[in-house]
Design a protein around this motif. Structure first.
Motif, short mmCIF file in Angstrom:
data_model
loop_
_atom_site.label_atom_id
_atom_site.label_comp_id
_atom_site.label_asym_id
_atom_site.label_seq_id
_atom_site.Cartn_x
_atom_site.Cartn_y
_atom_site.Cartn_z
N LEU A 101 0.84 -1.20 0.00
CA LEU A 101 0.00 0.00 0.00
C LEU A 101 0.88 1.25 0.00
CD1 LEU A 101 -2.68 1.54 0.28
CD2 LEU A 101 -2.51 1.21 2.77
N ILE A 102 0.65 2.13 -0.97
CA ILE A 102 1.35 3.41 -1.04
C ILE A 102 0.33 4.52 -1.28
CG2 ILE A 102 2.95 4.84 -2.37
CD1 ILE A 102 4.58 2.37 -2.97
N ASP A 103 0.41 5.56 -0.46
CA ASP A 103 -0.37 6.77 -0.68
C ASP A 103 0.58 7.88 -1.11
OD1 ASP A 103 -3.24 6.62 -0.26
OD2 ASP A 103 -2.77 5.96 1.77
N GLN A 104 0.18 8.59 -2.17
CA GLN A 104 1.02 9.66 -2.71
C GLN A 104 0.16 10.88 -3.03
OE1 GLN A 104 4.51 10.12 -3.45
NE2 GLN A 104 3.57 12.14 -3.60
N GLY A 105 0.53 12.03 -2.49
CA GLY A 105 -0.19 13.27 -2.79
C GLY A 105 0.14 13.79 -4.17
N GLU A 106 -0.88 14.16 -4.93
CA GLU A 106 -0.65 14.66 -6.29
C GLU A 106 -0.04 16.06 -6.30
OE1 GLU A 106 -4.26 14.34 -8.52
OE2 GLU A 106 -4.04 12.17 -8.80
N ASP A 107 -0.18 16.81 -5.20
CA ASP A 107 0.39 18.15 -5.13
C ASP A 107 1.73 18.18 -4.42
OD1 ASP A 107 -1.84 19.01 -6.45
OD2 ASP A 107 -2.80 19.95 -4.72
N ASP A 108 2.32 17.02 -4.23
CA ASP A 108 3.63 16.91 -3.58
C ASP A 108 4.69 17.53 -4.48
OD1 ASP A 108 6.09 15.99 -2.50
OD2 ASP A 108 5.09 14.23 -1.65
N LYS A 109 5.41 18.52 -3.98
CA LYS A 109 6.40 19.21 -4.81
C LYS A 109 7.59 18.32 -5.18
CE LYS A 109 8.88 21.33 -0.89
NZ LYS A 109 9.30 22.61 -0.28
N PHE A 110 7.73 17.19 -4.48
CA PHE A 110 8.83 16.28 -4.77
C PHE A 110 8.44 15.15 -5.73
CE2 PHE A 110 9.47 17.62 -0.24
CZ PHE A 110 10.50 18.51 -0.48
N LEU A 111 7.17 15.11 -6.11
CA LEU A 111 6.64 13.98 -6.86
C LEU A 111 7.36 13.72 -8.17
CD1 LEU A 111 4.53 11.78 -7.37
CD2 LEU A 111 2.94 13.56 -8.14
N THR A 132 -1.18 -1.37 -4.36
CA THR A 132 -2.25 -0.39 -4.31
C THR A 132 -1.60 0.98 -4.19
OG1 THR A 132 -3.75 -1.94 -3.20
CG2 THR A 132 -4.30 0.41 -3.08
N LEU A 133 -1.52 1.68 -5.31
CA LEU A 133 -0.94 3.03 -5.35
C LEU A 133 -2.09 4.02 -5.44
CD1 LEU A 133 1.35 5.09 -5.61
CD2 LEU A 133 1.40 4.60 -8.08
N ARG A 134 -2.29 4.77 -4.38
CA ARG A 134 -3.41 5.71 -4.32
C ARG A 134 -2.87 7.14 -4.48
NH1 ARG A 134 -7.09 4.04 0.79
NH2 ARG A 134 -5.50 5.30 1.85
N MET A 135 -3.13 7.72 -5.64
CA MET A 135 -2.75 9.10 -5.89
C MET A 135 -3.85 10.01 -5.34
SD MET A 135 0.16 8.63 -7.33
CE MET A 135 0.53 10.32 -7.82
N GLN A 136 -3.49 10.82 -4.36
CA GLN A 136 -4.49 11.60 -3.63
C GLN A 136 -4.46 13.07 -4.08
OE1 GLN A 136 -6.52 9.95 -2.01
NE2 GLN A 136 -5.58 8.20 -1.00
N PRO A 137 -5.49 13.52 -4.80
CA PRO A 137 -5.52 14.91 -5.28
C PRO A 137 -5.64 15.90 -4.12
CG PRO A 137 -7.63 13.81 -5.68
CD PRO A 137 -6.68 12.75 -5.22
N GLY A 138 -4.91 17.00 -4.26
CA GLY A 138 -5.00 18.07 -3.26
C GLY A 138 -4.08 17.91 -2.07
N TYR A 139 -3.28 16.84 -2.04
CA TYR A 139 -2.40 16.60 -0.89
C TYR A 139 -0.94 16.72 -1.30
CZ TYR A 139 -6.42 14.97 1.76
OH TYR A 139 -7.62 14.90 2.40
N ASP A 140 -0.12 17.20 -0.34
CA ASP A 140 1.30 17.36 -0.60
C ASP A 140 2.11 16.37 0.23
OD1 ASP A 140 1.07 18.43 1.93
OD2 ASP A 140 1.47 20.50 1.32
N HIS A 141 3.29 16.77 0.67
CA HIS A 141 4.20 15.89 1.41
C HIS A 141 4.05 16.06 2.93
CE1 HIS A 141 7.66 13.22 0.70
NE2 HIS A 141 8.24 13.73 1.77
N SER A 142 3.05 16.80 3.34
CA SER A 142 2.97 17.26 4.73
C SER A 142 2.35 16.22 5.66
CB SER A 142 2.15 18.54 4.81
OG SER A 142 0.78 18.26 4.55
#
Length: 211
Positions: A101-111, A132-142
């Motif tokens: 399971l991986i969650d990744q923010g789509e607004d992450d500046k390091f993406l 399961t790679l979940r790209m989460q809109p509106g989220y960053d690295h915080s």
């Protein structure tokens, strides 16, 4: 630090908590700690029941962070770097059956330049490893990102850590600082039959053996 996480820490826990079944463990991490969690898991699938990560560095041999760290720790030979790269390691694993399971923010500046989750996704597809790679809109690295979805990760590990004989199991968490630690402690109430949650700094755990 790798030996501490994989060998020394389980022994310390086993020696001091006889009710703890250290053969039932899972591992989690965030950012560079996510890199550490994934690589440790892929090298030790016999030791960990599951793995998950938030915004992990999954292909460090192809990102500036990883190239700088690996050249300093391991030298110029890129063939040596592959042993500490989750995307390279997963290509050698053809028996992974537990979903990652991986969650990744789509607004992450390091993406785009540093994290490279799509590289790991393609490598998993190539060997049939469940991801399961979940790209989460509106989220960053915080930490707000972590706090929002951390319960899902606790639930993910809980289903694989459940012990039929009700022995205590443990979830090893590679965190970057005390704020991440606090969030894990607050969410650990969701764990069933997981009575010990071990949290350590990710700084050394994610580094190669020379650290």
């Amino acid at each position: 630090m790798y030996d501490y996480v994989v060998k020394e820490l389980p022994k310390v826990l086993s020696d001091n908590f006889e009710q703890l079944n250290t053969s039932r463990a899972s591992i989690f991490g965030h950012s560079m700690g996510g890199h550490g969690a994934l690589t440790i898991y892929l090298k030790n699938t016999d030791k960990y029941k599951s793995v998950s990560a938030f915004s992990p560095v999954v292909n460090p041999i192809n990102c500036p962070w990883g190239q700088k760290a690996f050249s300093n720790y391991l030298g110029p030979a890129k063939s040596d770097w592959e042993e500490y790269d989750a995307t390279c390691l997963i290509k050698k694993c053809n028996k992974i059956s537990t979903p990652i399971l991986i969650d990744q923010g789509e607004d992450d500046k390091f993406l785009a330049k540093q994290l490279l989750p799509r590289n790991f996704e393609e490598a998993c597809k190539a060997v049939g490893a469940p991801l399961t790679l979940r790209m989460q809109p509106g989220y960053d690295h915080s930490y707000f990102f972590i706090a929002t979805f951390i319960d899902d990760h606790i639930a993910h590990h809980s289903q694989f850590l459940k012990s039929a004989d009700y022995q205590a199991t443990y979830l090893l968490t590679l965190v970057n600082d005390l704020l991440s630690l606090e969030m894990w402690i607050n969410s650990s109430r969701l764990l069933q039959n997981v009575t010990v949650c071990v949290c350590i700094s990710a700084v050394g755990a994610a580094c190669p053996k020379h650290c």
